[in-house]
Every structure is written in structure tokens, then in C-alpha cells.
Design an enzyme around this catalytic site. Structure first.
Site, PDB file in Angstrom:
ATOM      1  N   GLU A 263       0.085  -1.228   5.784  1.00 29.30           N
ATOM      2  CA  GLU A 263       1.204  -0.805   6.635  1.00 29.30           C
ATOM      3  C   GLU A 263       1.095   0.670   6.973  1.00 29.30           C
ATOM      4  O   GLU A 263       1.465   1.090   8.078  1.00 29.30           O
ATOM      5  CB  GLU A 263       2.536  -1.080   5.920  1.00 29.30           C
ATOM      6  CG  GLU A 263       3.775  -0.836   6.780  1.00 29.30           C
ATOM      7  CD  GLU A 263       4.330   0.587   6.682  1.00 29.30           C
ATOM      8  OE1 GLU A 263       5.255   0.899   7.453  1.00 29.30           O
ATOM      9  OE2 GLU A 263       3.836   1.380   5.840  1.00 29.30           O
TER      10      GLU A 263
ATOM     11  N   ASP B  63       0.828  -1.202   0.000  1.00 32.62           N
ATOM     12  CA  ASP B  63       0.000   0.000   0.000  1.00 32.62           C
ATOM     13  C   ASP B  63       0.864   1.254   0.000  1.00 32.62           C
ATOM     14  O   ASP B  63       2.070   1.201   0.267  1.00 32.62           O
ATOM     15  CB  ASP B  63      -0.942   0.006   1.206  1.00 32.62           C
ATOM     16  CG  ASP B  63      -0.197  -0.013   2.531  1.00 32.62           C
ATOM     17  OD1 ASP B  63       0.799  -0.753   2.633  1.00 32.62           O
ATOM     18  OD2 ASP B  63      -0.591   0.714   3.467  1.00 32.62           O
TER      19      ASP B  63
END
EC number: 3.5.1.16
Length: 378
Positions: A140, A78
Site C-alpha cells: 500500500e 506493509d
């Protein structure tokens, strides 16, 4: 069908948006980028496992070879959101200018998977004795949900792990944690002409601030780690808001603060310290002071400075391992196996407009990863 090139993989990663955010207007899934990684890695001979961690959020686990132990190369799939008005290049395209790759995720850190891909192609796997794993996590940048999920459900135990966050190819063996909380004070509003008819939340917050500053002094006095440039925990008072008018008794006030604990300070222990610091003022103002986490806390992380893995990777990189103050998924993956943080690009580019990775990192990164694969999978 010929295998895609390093550049084609890099372009595919950056052009596939996978933003995670606590703001629902920005938050996306990562399923499309995981699907691309699965296709590319399976073409190299990896077996693929995709785990549904949450709606539209996936982890990918890929394995090349058989046996026990081996090496895990990990990273998050991400990115953070972006401010389009501050970018000079398309965040969702790989732009090559000034000997740099520009794009969202070039350094932090989707681009790392292109380097893994290229390094695997460069290695002769005919004499492999231990497996190589690739882990691509979700979220994350927000909750570290993917890393937490993997740690709780790890289907294998590698010997070692490298997380490819941008470290300028300097091995990182330790970093501080991150805890962010809100303190909400509820008073009683009223007309300022008669303070006795209300309870001023700003005045209570003044007492809360004093307690937190005493806690900050205690943390500095009692905890020390010589391996860090800033060798103590930090406590920062970052945001405060209260009241709405000068002629109105403030009915509510909210403070946001963070603590960056050293490795070795348990999250439960830190939580106890914070509640101890606030106990007296909470007893004075019962029911008016609330402590609320802003996100799940992240502990500090450390791989022992004399661990053989540090010596091995430092030798490959020709760089001594260091410590940093920012956070990664290492505290979670370290629970599975000894873990270091090591990757191309500079952390200075993370979360910045016109994020980039300089071309000068390309060959050294492929070389370092290839050597790590040869050292720990053969």
C-alpha cells in the site's frame, strides 16, 4: 494451546519487519507477517487464502462463517521505511511508554489487525448469519499493488468494507486521489558564450511551468466539492533540477509535480487535461518534452453521504463521517462494495519517527469493531 493475547499479537506484528519501498535497498517482502496473521486467524476459526501477488509479496484473505454478503475488514500489512537516527525507540519492537504503543506500524497500520483479533474473540459467533472477512494487502505504501490485485480478482462480494487506517475512530467517507508525474525537458548543451549554439532546457521548462500554472487555475475554476476543507483539486510543483554550471547552456531539466483530484474526476480525464495543457509547448519544441508517471495514479474516492452504511457506522462510532486529503486503498475496495475508512490512532503519527498509538484507543476500537461485526454479520 491457549490463544495469544492482544498484546502478544500486537508485539508479533510490530516485531516482524514488512517495509515496502520504491528503493530496492529498503524494499522487503511481507510473507512473514502474513504467515503470522494466518496462524492467529486460523486459530480463531477463519479459513485462510494466501495469494502471491508478486515475488515476496502476498495478500491474505480470511473468512469466518458462511453465506453471502457480510463485512470485510481490510488493511495493509506493509510499512514505510524509517530513519533510525530520528527514532528514540526501536522501530521493530513494541515499546510501552507514556500510555502509548511505540513502533513502526503501530498506527499505520499493522496494529489494526490486533484489534480485529481481539474484537473477534469478544463476539459470540453462535448465531452468525453472514461472513466476516479479513483482508491484509501488500505494498500500500508504494504502488497499492495488493489492493489493485484484490479488486481485479475479488473471490467474494461483501456487503460493506472498513479499512482500518488511523482516523482517530472518525469515519471517513471520501478523499482525494493522487497523481504524480515527472516532466523531462531535453535541450542541447553548449558554451554560454554563444546561446545560439544550444537549446536551453531551463527556458523551455519556464514555458512548461506557465502551462501547468494555467492548468492549476483551470482545475480550481472548473471543479468544486463542498465536502472538502480544500474544495478544489490541487496541483503542486514539488521538485525541479536542471543544469550543472552557470557557464554552460542547460541540456536537461526535470520537474516533479503532483495533482490531487477530487472524487468524480476520472484519471483518464485528468490525463487528457494535462496533455492538453502541454500540447502547445510540445508542438513548439517537438521531441524535447516528455511526461512520465512517477507511480501508478490513485483516483479519488467517495461513499455517498446518504448511504445507509455511513449512517450505521456513524451511529456505532457516535461520530459524523468526514472527508480527508490523504489517500488510502478505498478507491479500489469501493469498486467491490461500499467502503469507509475507520481505525485507531491519528494520521498525524503516520510516517513519523517514534510512531505511536495511544492506549486511549484500545477499548473504544475493540468496542466499535465488535459492534460492527454484530451489526453486519448477524
Amino acid at each position: 494451546m491457549p490463544l495469544p493475547s492482544f498484546l502478544e499479537v500486537y508485539e508479533g506484528l510490530i516485531s516482524t519487519s514488512s517495509i515496502s519501498s520504491t528503493d530496492a535497498r529498503w524494499d522487503e517482502g511481507n510473507e512473514q507477517v502474513i504467515a503470522k496473521l494466518a496462524d492467529w486467524l486460523s486459530a480463531l476459526g477463519f479459513s485462510i487464502q494466501i495469494e502471491q501477488v508478486a515475488p515476496n509479496k502476498q495478500n491474505l484473505i480470511a473468512k469466518l462463517g458462511s453465506g453471502e454478503g457480510g463485512l470485510l475488514l481490510a488493511g495493509h500489512s506493509d510499512t514505510v521505511p524509517f530513519d533510525e537516527g530520528r527514532w528514540n525507540y526501536n522501530p521493530h519492537a513494541l515499546t510501552q511508554v507514556n500510555n502509548r504503543f511505540y513502533g513502526l506500524g503501530t498506527a499505520d497500520m499493522k496494529g489494526f489487525f490486533a484489534f480485529i483479533y481481539e474484537a473477534v474473540k469478544n463476539v459470540d459467533w453462535s448465531k452468525q448469519t453472514k461472513p466476516l472477512y479479513v483482508l491484509a494487502t501488500c505494498d500500500e505504501e508504494t504502488t497499492m499493488l495488493g489492493a489493485r490485485h484484490f479488486t481485479e480478482n475479488a473471490p467474494f462480494k461483501p456487503d460493506y468494507c472498513i479499512i482500518g487506517e488511523p482516523t482517530s475512530l472518525v469515519p471517513i467517507r471520501a478523499h482525494k486521489g493522487h497523481v504524480a508525474n515527472a516532466i523531462r525537458v531535453t535541450g542541447k548543451s553548449g558554451h554560454s558564450s554563444n546561446p545560439a549554439l544550444g537549446v536551453n532546457a531551463i527556458e523551455i521548462m519556464h514555458e512548461v511551468l506557465f502551462a501547468l500554472m494555467q492548468l492549476r487555475d483551470r482545475l480550481i475554476k472548473e471543479y468544486h466539492h463542498p465536502g472538502f476543507e480544500i474544495p478544489t483539486p490541487t496541483l503542486n510543483l514539488g521538485h525541479i533540477h536542471g543544469g550543472d554550471s552557470p557557464n554552460r547552456i542547460c541540456g536537461c531539466c526535470e520537474l516533479h509535480y503532483d495533482v490531487r483530484p477530487l472524487p468524480g474526476i476520472s484519471l483518464d480525464g485528468l490525463d487528457n487535461l494535462m496533455h492538453d495543457a502541454l500540447r502547445e509547448v510540445q508542438q513548439k519544441w517537438p521531441g524535447r518534452i516528455e511526461l512520465v508517471p512517477l507511480h501508478d495514479p490513485i483516483p479519488g474516492y467517495e461513499c455517498a453521504h446518504d448511504h445507509p452504511f455511513i449512517h450505521g457506522i456513524s451511529e456505532i462510532c457516535e461520530q459524523e463521517a468526514q472527508t480527508v486529503n490523504y489517500c488510502t486503498e478505498a478507491p479500489f475496495l469501493q469498486q467491490v462494495c461500499p467502503t469507509l475508512v475507520l481505525g485507531p490512532g491519528s494520521i498525524d503519527q503516520a510516517h513519523q519517527p517514534d510512531e505511536f498509538l495511544a492506549f486511549e484507543f484500545i477499548d473504544p476500537t475493540v468496542r466499535v469493531l465488535s459492534r460492527a461485526m454484530q451489526k453486519y454479520c448477524f
